[in-house]
Structures are given as structure tokens and as C-alpha cells.
Scaffold this motif. Structure first.
Motif, PDB file in Angstrom:
ATOM      1  N   UNK A   1      44.330  36.251  52.607  1.00 44.74           N
ATOM      2  CA  UNK A   1      44.770  37.378  51.892  1.00 44.74           C
ATOM      3  C   UNK A   1      46.085  37.260  50.844  1.00 44.74           C
ATOM      4  N   UNK A   2      46.772  36.482  51.344  1.00 43.71           N
ATOM      5  CA  UNK A   2      48.020  36.346  50.687  1.00 43.71           C
ATOM      6  C   UNK A   2      47.831  35.217  49.584  1.00 43.71           C
ATOM      7  N   UNK A   3      46.957  34.249  49.765  1.00 42.54           N
ATOM      8  CA  UNK A   3      46.369  33.272  48.731  1.00 42.54           C
ATOM      9  C   UNK A   3      45.372  34.212  47.642  1.00 42.54           C
TER      10      UNK A   3
ATOM     11  N   UNK B   1      35.580  22.305  46.744  1.00 46.47           N
ATOM     12  CA  UNK B   1      36.710  23.346  46.223  1.00 46.47           C
ATOM     13  C   UNK B   1      35.934  24.698  46.208  1.00 46.47           C
ATOM     14  N   UNK B   2      34.715  24.821  46.379  1.00 46.34           N
ATOM     15  CA  UNK B   2      33.921  26.262  46.190  1.00 46.34           C
ATOM     16  C   UNK B   2      34.676  26.780  47.693  1.00 46.34           C
ATOM     17  N   UNK B   3      34.517  26.246  48.738  1.00 46.72           N
ATOM     18  CA  UNK B   3      35.377  26.717  49.830  1.00 46.72           C
ATOM     19  C   UNK B   3      35.812  25.595  50.539  1.00 46.72           C
ATOM     20  N   UNK B   4      36.950  25.275  50.584  1.00 49.43           N
ATOM     21  CA  UNK B   4      37.882  24.112  51.108  1.00 49.43           C
ATOM     22  C   UNK B   4      37.269  23.799  52.324  1.00 49.43           C
ATOM     23  N   UNK B   5      36.664  24.446  53.237  1.00 53.59           N
ATOM     24  CA  UNK B   5      36.560  24.152  54.461  1.00 53.59           C
ATOM     25  C   UNK B   5      34.797  23.734  54.669  1.00 53.59           C
ATOM     26  N   UNK B   6      34.250  23.743  53.415  1.00 54.94           N
ATOM     27  CA  UNK B   6      33.025  22.885  53.369  1.00 54.94           C
ATOM     28  C   UNK B   6      33.115  21.643  52.668  1.00 54.94           C
TER      29      UNK B   6
ATOM     30  N   UNK C   1      45.300  36.607  42.251  1.00 48.96           N
ATOM     31  CA  UNK C   1      44.718  37.831  41.795  1.00 48.96           C
ATOM     32  C   UNK C   1      46.092  38.155  40.693  1.00 48.96           C
ATOM     33  N   UNK C   2      47.158  37.978  41.174  1.00 51.52           N
ATOM     34  CA  UNK C   2      48.341  38.374  40.294  1.00 51.52           C
ATOM     35  C   UNK C   2      48.317  37.235  39.089  1.00 51.52           C
ATOM     36  N   UNK C   3      48.193  36.050  39.478  1.00 48.46           N
ATOM     37  CA  UNK C   3      48.077  34.975  38.448  1.00 48.46           C
ATOM     38  C   UNK C   3      47.103  35.310  37.609  1.00 48.46           C
ATOM     39  N   UNK C   4      46.009  36.142  37.811  1.00 47.96           N
ATOM     40  CA  UNK C   4      44.945  36.371  36.771  1.00 47.96           C
ATOM     41  C   UNK C   4      45.294  37.363  35.913  1.00 47.96           C
ATOM     42  N   UNK C   5      45.926  38.438  36.370  1.00 50.77           N
ATOM     43  CA  UNK C   5      46.247  39.728  35.928  1.00 50.77           C
ATOM     44  C   UNK C   5      47.535  39.153  34.743  1.00 50.77           C
ATOM     45  N   UNK C   6      48.729  38.617  35.476  1.00 48.61           N
ATOM     46  CA  UNK C   6      49.686  38.195  34.537  1.00 48.61           C
ATOM     47  C   UNK C   6      49.123  37.129  33.674  1.00 48.61           C
TER      48      UNK C   6
ATOM     49  N   UNK D   1      41.159  31.348  33.567  1.00 46.50           N
ATOM     50  CA  UNK D   1      41.640  32.446  34.095  1.00 46.50           C
ATOM     51  C   UNK D   1      40.275  33.270  34.351  1.00 46.50           C
ATOM     52  N   UNK D   2      39.153  32.997  33.528  1.00 50.22           N
ATOM     53  CA  UNK D   2      37.937  33.987  33.914  1.00 50.22           C
ATOM     54  C   UNK D   2      37.413  33.788  35.162  1.00 50.22           C
ATOM     55  N   UNK D   3      37.599  32.606  35.716  1.00 46.12           N
ATOM     56  CA  UNK D   3      36.967  32.405  36.997  1.00 46.12           C
ATOM     57  C   UNK D   3      38.066  32.555  38.285  1.00 46.12           C
ATOM     58  N   UNK D   4      39.326  33.034  38.099  1.00 50.63           N
ATOM     59  CA  UNK D   4      40.089  33.338  39.057  1.00 50.63           C
ATOM     60  C   UNK D   4      39.583  34.598  39.911  1.00 50.63           C
ATOM     61  N   UNK D   5      38.931  35.446  39.264  1.00 51.67           N
ATOM     62  CA  UNK D   5      38.700  36.730  40.178  1.00 51.67           C
ATOM     63  C   UNK D   5      37.577  36.170  41.220  1.00 51.67           C
ATOM     64  N   UNK D   6      36.566  35.370  40.846  1.00 51.72           N
ATOM     65  CA  UNK D   6      35.816  34.661  41.903  1.00 51.72           C
ATOM     66  C   UNK D   6      36.559  33.762  43.175  1.00 51.72           C
ATOM     67  N   UNK D   7      37.362  33.132  42.382  1.00 51.65           N
ATOM     68  CA  UNK D   7      38.347  32.455  43.599  1.00 51.65           C
ATOM     69  C   UNK D   7      39.054  33.340  44.518  1.00 51.65           C
ATOM     70  N   UNK D   8      39.517  34.477  43.929  1.00 49.23           N
ATOM     71  CA  UNK D   8      40.225  35.165  45.049  1.00 49.23           C
ATOM     72  C   UNK D   8      39.344  35.877  45.958  1.00 49.23           C
ATOM     73  N   UNK D   9      37.857  36.268  45.397  1.00 49.07           N
ATOM     74  CA  UNK D   9      37.060  36.751  46.481  1.00 49.07           C
ATOM     75  C   UNK D   9      36.690  35.754  47.416  1.00 49.07           C
ATOM     76  N   UNK D  10      36.701  34.403  46.720  1.00 47.64           N
ATOM     77  CA  UNK D  10      36.257  33.298  47.693  1.00 47.64           C
ATOM     78  C   UNK D  10      37.211  33.345  48.890  1.00 47.64           C
TER      79      UNK D  10
END
Length: 318
Positions: free
Chosen positions: A28-30, A168-173, A35-40, A79-88
């Protein structure tokens, strides 16, 4: 690749979700950081691109402004791809198409950001240390052609990220170590470490030239030294920890100890978040690159901070 390797080292989406569920506060922190990096980052880079287009009219200006504009464009596309990363970071994505597109944007635009940072530093280096090398400067002055070449070349080198799932799609895969994966990793590490060494070299040469100079272009040399040193620091902070942890993470593909792999994966995810910080730091480099840009930006967005001094009548010559 033998079946034993496949069974012992390939993590499923369920394994990935288990890791996230077991470390929910961390992820959640990550997610919040991204998300904050995306907005700012988006707000900051929109203001920067506004200055480049409507105030500087970069296409009519100096060579360095065209490179800087491409740098801010790379940051915005990243930055466009960061919301997807935040969701992942909260929910392992099973949509491979979305994952591949996000990774393509990530690799293409991070590579472009590194490339344009490097070109800007090389241009400044030759302008202040080797102004007599007119042939090199003549080539660097062809900034539109160089910019197009960088985008096309990076697009070609990034295509493998679209051809299969990625670590890196999900680092545990983890991917199997196929030829395509190995080539992809060679491209990744090359585009980080070679530019870093080039930047360190440029920085050291400019510092050495500054020490030898007693009169003349000392102010210009100082500005160039601060710029190139700033780029090196951005690299060291944003990209080197990410790259080194990625190397360790890749090495753990052949390791059958799942707990160790998960620990490395969590650390890797943290440095991935840190790597996006360059989208917030690059505008500082624009100010170091051009006093004209700095004055325009401050006067538009922070008018109260404008110094009550006569404005400079000339901009740096490079």
C-alpha cells in the motif's frame, strides 16, 4: 530449459497475490508513493512543457532546448503508465496486454529520459571544454534529427518487452531465461551503465577544466559542472539502486529458495518506486541547463520569488 527449472522457479499470479497480501502495508505504501509521483510529476511536467511551447518556443530556440523538450516528453509518457503500476502493487494484474503496454512505455521512456539526459550533458561538455571541435558540435546541433533517431532506436530495442510477460510486471513472477529475455536485459543494463560512465567522465573533465581556468568562461564552466554533476546525482539516486537490485533479482531466477526471492522482490519493488523520482527531479536540471528557462518558470509560477534585480540581457551561448 528442463522441467525441474520450470517447476521450481516460475511463480504464478496466485503466488504474486499471496506476497502482496502477506505484506499489504508495504505494498500500500509503494502504491501510494507511485500515485503521489504520478500526480506531482504530471502537474510539474505539464507546467514545464507549457513554458517550453508557449514561452520559449523551443523549436525556434537553441539546440539544448530541443533536447530538453524531448526529455520532458519522455517523462510525461513514462508517467502515463504509473497508475497501472500503482494498481499492480495492490492487485497482481492478469491482463497481459495492459501489462505489456505499461512495460513498453516504461522501458521506452525511461530509456529516452536517460538518452536525452546524456546528450544534454555531452552537448554542454563539448560546448565549454572543447569549443574548438566544431565538427562534433555541428553534429550535436542537429538536435531534431538526433532526437528522432533516439526515439526510433529505443522503440526498436524496446519491442521485446511487448512480446512476452516481463519480470517487472509483478516482481514476484519471473520469466524463463530465454534468448529474448537475456537480450532484453543486456539492452537494459547497457542503457544505464554506459551513460552513467559517460556522465562521470564529462563531469570530471569539466571540473578539471574549471580548476585550470582563472579567467574567461569560469562562470559558464561552473554552470556546466553543476548541470553534469546534477545529472550524475539523479542517475545515482534513481537508476543505479534499481539496476543493481534488478541484477540480483535476475540472479535469483535460478535460486529455489522462495523466501529469499520474495525478499529480493520486495526490495526491488521499492527501488522501482525510487526510479520514478527522476520525473520530479528533471525540472531542476532544466533550471541548471538554462538561466532563461529558470527565470521564465519562476516568473510565471512563483512570481513572488522573482528577485528585484535587473534582468540579464543575455542568455548562455550554448
Amino acid at each position: 530449459m528442463d522441467q525441474k527449472y520450470r517447476n521450481s522457479n516460475y511463480s504464478t499470479g496466485k503466488d504474486c497475490q499471496d506476497v502482496i497480501d502477506e505484506n499489504k502495508p508495504l505494498y500500500i505504501f509503494y502504491s501510494s508513493v507511485v500515485g503521489l509521483e504520478f500526480v506531482l510529476g504530471l502537474l510539474l511536467n505539464i507546467t514545464v512543457i507549457h513554458v517550453f511551447i508557449f514561452k520559449l518556443k523551443f523549436w525556434k530556440s537553441k539546440t539544448i532546448y530541443i533536447f530538453l523538450f524531448n526529455l520532458v516528453l519522455a517523462d510525461i509518457l513514462l508517467l502515463i503508465g504509473l497508475p497501472v503500476k500503482a494498481y499492480n502493487f495492490q492487485q497482481c494484474s492478469e491482463n497481459k496486454v495492459v501489462c505489456k503496454v505499461q512495460l513498453f512505455l516504461q522501458f521506452l521512456n525511461r530509456g529516452a529520459s536517460i538518452a536525452f539526459l546524456t546528450v544534454v550533458s555531452i552537448y554542454r561538455y563539448y560546448s565549454v571544454v572543447h569549443p574548438e571541435k566544431r565538427n562534433v558540435l555541428r553534429i550535436l546541433n542537429r538536435s531534431p534529427q538526433i532526437s528522432v533517431l533516439i526515439w526510433v532506436l529505443l522503440g526498436i530495442l524496446t519491442i521485446p518487452a511487448m512480446m512476452q510477460s516481463f519480470i517487472n510486471c509483478n516482481s514476484n513472477e519471473t520469466d524463463e531465461l530465454t534468448t529474448a529475455v537475456i537480450l532484453r536485459e543486456i539492452v537494459f543494463f547497457t542503457q544505464i551503465f554506459i551513460p552513467f560512465f559517460v556522465l562521470v567522465y564529462c563531469s570530471l573533465r569539466i571540473i578539471n577544466r574549471l580548476k585550470q581556468t582563472t579567467v574567461g568562461d569560469k562562470t559558464k564552466l561552473k554552470r556546466a559542472m553543476i548541470l553534469v554533476t546534477g545529472v550524475v546525482l539523479v542517475f545515482a539516486l534513481c537508476f543505479l539502486p534499481y539496476a543493481f537490485t534488478r541484477a540480483v533479482h535476475l540472479q535469483r531466477i535460478g535460486n529455489v529458495m522462495p523466501e529469499e526471492k520474495r525478499t529480493v522482490g520486495k526490495l526491488y519493488d521499492g527501488f522501482v518506486c525510487l526510479s520514478y523520482l527522476n520525473c520530479l527531479l528533471d525540472p531542476i536540471l532544466y533550471c541548471l541547463s538554462s538561466t532563461k528557462f529558470k527565470k521564465l518558470y519562476v516568473s510565471i509560477y512563483f512570481p513572488s520569488r522573482v528577485e528585484k534585480e535587473p534582468t540579464e540581457t543575455s542568455e548562455e551561448n550554448s
